[in-house]
Motif scaffolding. Sequence first.
Motif, PDB file in Angstrom:
ATOM      1  N   ARG A  54      37.135  32.522  53.809  1.00 56.66           N
ATOM      2  CA  ARG A  54      37.633  31.270  53.217  1.00 56.66           C
ATOM      3  C   ARG A  54      39.135  31.344  52.924  1.00 56.66           C
ATOM      4  O   ARG A  54      39.608  30.989  51.856  1.00 56.66           O
ATOM      5  N   GLY A  55      39.875  31.858  53.908  1.00 62.10           N
ATOM      6  CA  GLY A  55      41.324  31.914  53.799  1.00 62.10           C
ATOM      7  C   GLY A  55      41.862  33.134  53.068  1.00 62.10           C
ATOM      8  O   GLY A  55      43.073  33.288  52.933  1.00 62.10           O
ATOM      9  N   VAL A  56      40.995  34.033  52.604  1.00 66.30           N
ATOM     10  CA  VAL A  56      41.425  35.237  51.898  1.00 66.30           C
ATOM     11  C   VAL A  56      41.123  36.446  52.782  1.00 66.30           C
ATOM     12  O   VAL A  56      40.006  36.602  53.276  1.00 66.30           O
ATOM     13  N   VAL A  57      42.139  37.288  52.985  1.00 67.41           N
ATOM     14  CA  VAL A  57      41.961  38.503  53.776  1.00 67.41           C
ATOM     15  C   VAL A  57      41.401  39.587  52.860  1.00 67.41           C
ATOM     16  O   VAL A  57      41.970  39.891  51.821  1.00 67.41           O
ATOM     17  N   ILE A  58      40.244  40.146  53.258  1.00 65.22           N
ATOM     18  CA  ILE A  58      39.554  41.132  52.429  1.00 65.22           C
ATOM     19  C   ILE A  58      39.277  42.378  53.260  1.00 65.22           C
ATOM     20  O   ILE A  58      38.691  42.295  54.338  1.00 65.22           O
ATOM     21  N   PRO A  59      39.688  43.555  52.765  1.00 64.68           N
ATOM     22  CA  PRO A  59      39.351  44.797  53.464  1.00 64.68           C
ATOM     23  C   PRO A  59      37.850  45.068  53.385  1.00 64.68           C
ATOM     24  O   PRO A  59      37.202  44.711  52.400  1.00 64.68           O
ATOM     25  N   VAL A  60      37.320  45.688  54.428  1.00 69.27           N
ATOM     26  CA  VAL A  60      35.879  45.942  54.518  1.00 69.27           C
ATOM     27  C   VAL A  60      35.618  47.432  54.689  1.00 69.27           C
ATOM     28  O   VAL A  60      36.201  48.089  55.555  1.00 69.27           O
ATOM     29  N   ILE A  61      34.708  47.941  53.844  1.00 68.80           N
ATOM     30  CA  ILE A  61      34.310  49.346  53.841  1.00 68.80           C
ATOM     31  C   ILE A  61      32.864  49.444  54.323  1.00 68.80           C
ATOM     32  O   ILE A  61      32.016  48.674  53.885  1.00 68.80           O
ATOM     33  N   ASP A  62      32.581  50.388  55.206  1.00 67.41           N
ATOM     34  CA  ASP A  62      31.207  50.666  55.606  1.00 67.41           C
ATOM     35  C   ASP A  62      30.672  51.737  54.646  1.00 67.41           C
ATOM     36  O   ASP A  62      31.089  52.894  54.707  1.00 67.41           O
ATOM     37  N   LEU A  63      29.770  51.340  53.737  1.00 65.24           N
ATOM     38  CA  LEU A  63      29.273  52.295  52.741  1.00 65.24           C
ATOM     39  C   LEU A  63      28.515  53.457  53.370  1.00 65.24           C
ATOM     40  O   LEU A  63      28.527  54.565  52.846  1.00 65.24           O
ATOM     41  N   ARG A  64      27.857  53.214  54.507  1.00 64.94           N
ATOM     42  CA  ARG A  64      27.172  54.325  55.189  1.00 64.94           C
ATOM     43  C   ARG A  64      28.175  55.416  55.543  1.00 64.94           C
ATOM     44  O   ARG A  64      27.934  56.597  55.300  1.00 64.94           O
ATOM     45  N   LEU A  65      29.296  55.004  56.134  1.00 66.18           N
ATOM     46  CA  LEU A  65      30.309  55.990  56.524  1.00 66.18           C
ATOM     47  C   LEU A  65      30.984  56.591  55.297  1.00 66.18           C
ATOM     48  O   LEU A  65      31.312  57.779  55.293  1.00 66.18           O
ATOM     49  N   ARG A  66      31.179  55.798  54.265  1.00 67.45           N
ATOM     50  CA  ARG A  66      31.795  56.305  53.039  1.00 67.45           C
ATOM     51  C   ARG A  66      30.951  57.423  52.438  1.00 67.45           C
ATOM     52  O   ARG A  66      31.462  58.395  51.909  1.00 67.45           O
ATOM     53  N   PHE A  67      29.621  57.270  52.533  1.00 73.34           N
ATOM     54  CA  PHE A  67      28.706  58.265  51.980  1.00 73.34           C
ATOM     55  C   PHE A  67      28.282  59.297  53.012  1.00 73.34           C
ATOM     56  O   PHE A  67      27.320  60.017  52.829  1.00 73.34           O
ATOM     57  N   GLN A  68      29.002  59.347  54.144  1.00 66.43           N
ATOM     58  CA  GLN A  68      28.772  60.314  55.212  1.00 66.43           C
ATOM     59  C   GLN A  68      27.355  60.242  55.781  1.00 66.43           C
ATOM     60  O   GLN A  68      26.742  61.248  56.106  1.00 66.43           O
ATOM     61  N   MET A  69      26.854  59.016  55.894  1.00 69.30           N
ATOM     62  CA  MET A  69      25.571  58.782  56.545  1.00 69.30           C
ATOM     63  C   MET A  69      25.845  58.431  58.005  1.00 69.30           C
ATOM     64  O   MET A  69      26.981  58.174  58.397  1.00 69.30           O
ATOM     65  N   LYS A  70      24.772  58.387  58.771  1.00 71.64           N
ATOM     66  CA  LYS A  70      24.868  58.008  60.175  1.00 71.64           C
ATOM     67  C   LYS A  70      25.297  56.544  60.276  1.00 71.64           C
ATOM     68  O   LYS A  70      24.769  55.680  59.576  1.00 71.64           O
ATOM     69  N   GLU A  71      26.260  56.279  61.156  1.00 74.50           N
ATOM     70  CA  GLU A  71      26.726  54.904  61.351  1.00 74.50           C
ATOM     71  C   GLU A  71      25.624  54.072  61.989  1.00 74.50           C
ATOM     72  O   GLU A  71      24.915  54.536  62.875  1.00 74.50           O
ATOM     73  N   ALA A  72      25.470  52.858  61.519  1.00 75.28           N
ATOM     74  CA  ALA A  72      24.437  51.966  62.048  1.00 75.28           C
ATOM     75  C   ALA A  72      25.074  50.904  62.938  1.00 75.28           C
ATOM     76  O   ALA A  72      26.260  50.584  62.798  1.00 75.28           O
ATOM     77  N   VAL A  73      24.272  50.368  63.832  1.00 72.02           N
ATOM     78  CA  VAL A  73      24.720  49.261  64.667  1.00 72.02           C
ATOM     79  C   VAL A  73      24.846  48.029  63.775  1.00 72.02           C
ATOM     80  O   VAL A  73      23.939  47.720  62.994  1.00 72.02           O
TER      81      VAL A  73
END
Length: 156
Positions: A54-73
Amino acid sequence: MENGTSVTRKMIIFQLEDEEYAIPVNHIGSIERLLPITRVPQTAPFVKGVINLRGVVIPVIDLRLRFQMKEAVLNDNKRIIIALINEMEVGLIVDSANDVIDIREDQIESPPAVIGTIDADYIDGIAKIDNRLFILLNLLTVLSFEELDKIKLLEV
């Protein structure tokens, strides 16, 4: 406890792999379907990029990768939880966002030193309700101040 009542926390429940996590509703702006993510070069692997919400640029974190889990599709079942961390909006990619529940303080136990791959620093506690176990995340420690400073640059 006073007058037979217990203090409760209203929490949003979400899932990563087979575990259920909880974060306080007052830290959440919204829960969004997966949006197109623009990759930003030279960022940490768990920083997926930015979205335009909605017009606001927001950074996005993948919590799986942050917690060193397997990346999901990334698919239509994934959700982005827009959270306020240290006065900054950050999108958190989760496998699903299930529901909102009230957790009483007396249902929360101190966390063990390590839970799977998640460091205890990220955890406020563990709640067991019926046959479900919830890991209560401390969003203020999920990202360090240095990481937040780098991510803030993505908002510009």
